[in-house]
Enzyme design. Sequence first.
Site, mmCIF file in Angstrom:
data_model
loop_
_atom_site.group_PDB
_atom_site.id
_atom_site.type_symbol
_atom_site.label_atom_id
_atom_site.label_comp_id
_atom_site.label_asym_id
_atom_site.label_seq_id
_atom_site.Cartn_x
_atom_site.Cartn_y
_atom_site.Cartn_z
ATOM 1 N N GLY A 31 -34.910 -12.477 169.487
ATOM 2 C CA GLY A 31 -35.896 -11.716 170.400
ATOM 3 C C GLY A 31 -35.132 -10.903 171.710
ATOM 4 N N ALA A 75 -30.321 -14.474 164.945
ATOM 5 C CA ALA A 75 -31.026 -14.661 166.900
ATOM 6 C C ALA A 75 -30.534 -13.844 167.857
ATOM 7 C CB ALA A 75 -31.433 -16.148 166.781
ATOM 8 N N GLY A 76 -30.627 -13.377 168.008
ATOM 9 C CA GLY A 76 -30.167 -13.031 169.849
ATOM 10 C C GLY A 76 -29.212 -11.508 169.503
ATOM 11 N N THR A 85 -35.665 -8.958 164.957
ATOM 12 C CA THR A 85 -36.200 -7.943 166.166
ATOM 13 C C THR A 85 -35.605 -6.437 166.087
ATOM 14 O OG1 THR A 85 -37.108 -9.757 167.279
ATOM 15 C CG2 THR A 85 -37.220 -7.900 168.640
ATOM 16 N N LYS A 128 -35.434 -21.827 154.702
ATOM 17 C CA LYS A 128 -34.814 -20.845 156.072
ATOM 18 C C LYS A 128 -35.305 -22.436 157.388
ATOM 19 C CE LYS A 128 -34.112 -18.263 160.099
ATOM 20 N NZ LYS A 128 -33.864 -17.924 161.305
#
Length: 262
Positions: free
Chosen positions: A161, A187-188, A210, A100
Amino acid sequence: MQDDTFCVGELNFRSRLLTGTGKYPSLEVAREAIRESGSEVVTVAVRRVDLSARGEGSILGVLKQAGVTLLPNTAGCATAKEAVRTARLAREMLDTTLIKLEVIGDSETLYPDIPETLDAAKILVSEGFTVMAYTTDDPITARKLEDLGCAAVMPLAAPIGSGLGIQNPYNLEIIKGRAEVPILVDAGVGTASHAARAMELGVDGVLMNTAIAGAKDPVRMARAMRRAVQAGRDAFLAGRIPQKLFATASSPLQGVIGSEHA
């Protein structure tokens, strides 16, 4: 849903939820959360994990027991040179060409540095890596990464995060609509509804860390995310009804007492 799989390079997966390994309160919680998530692909930050530690008390030991596919990532790299060096280390230590690619351009927002990401992707693809590239939600960049030979493109939903959820669904739809490689939201994501929404847009999968590891109950959240991804995928495949400004009766008017249609 058993046959509803997606491929990254030569690898084939049933679960469309990919998870991370950072921020868990303990290895035991990480082990249980990964199990509950049903994830078949789990990321490992090469620069933040001791790749030589593979016993019971290590994260690599936990992942080996879980039988998941390791997805080493170049988190923490700020240049193409650093990312390429990190990917080579991962290939040597973990015996995998899967990587990645992350090249971060800003320490506060953690947005990717696109020129450096493109440079790194070009080198890694030429060296035989199966590259899954983290990027912004820009359709032009996504196309460039695909054209370079990336096996998957991973646009962010919101900053890493942040838990803000999908900020630009329209760009994600454009990216997915034009792509010939898997598109995974990365992400997010903050909660289950965000994951379901991403899958409803038609993307091939969602990667998160996260949102699960930082939850008050990571194991329960992992289970919720697994179900949300499955629900969103089912909803996409089912084909939702069109959105309208005015109501449409759920039951036919034909035969209704007192109606001119009776």
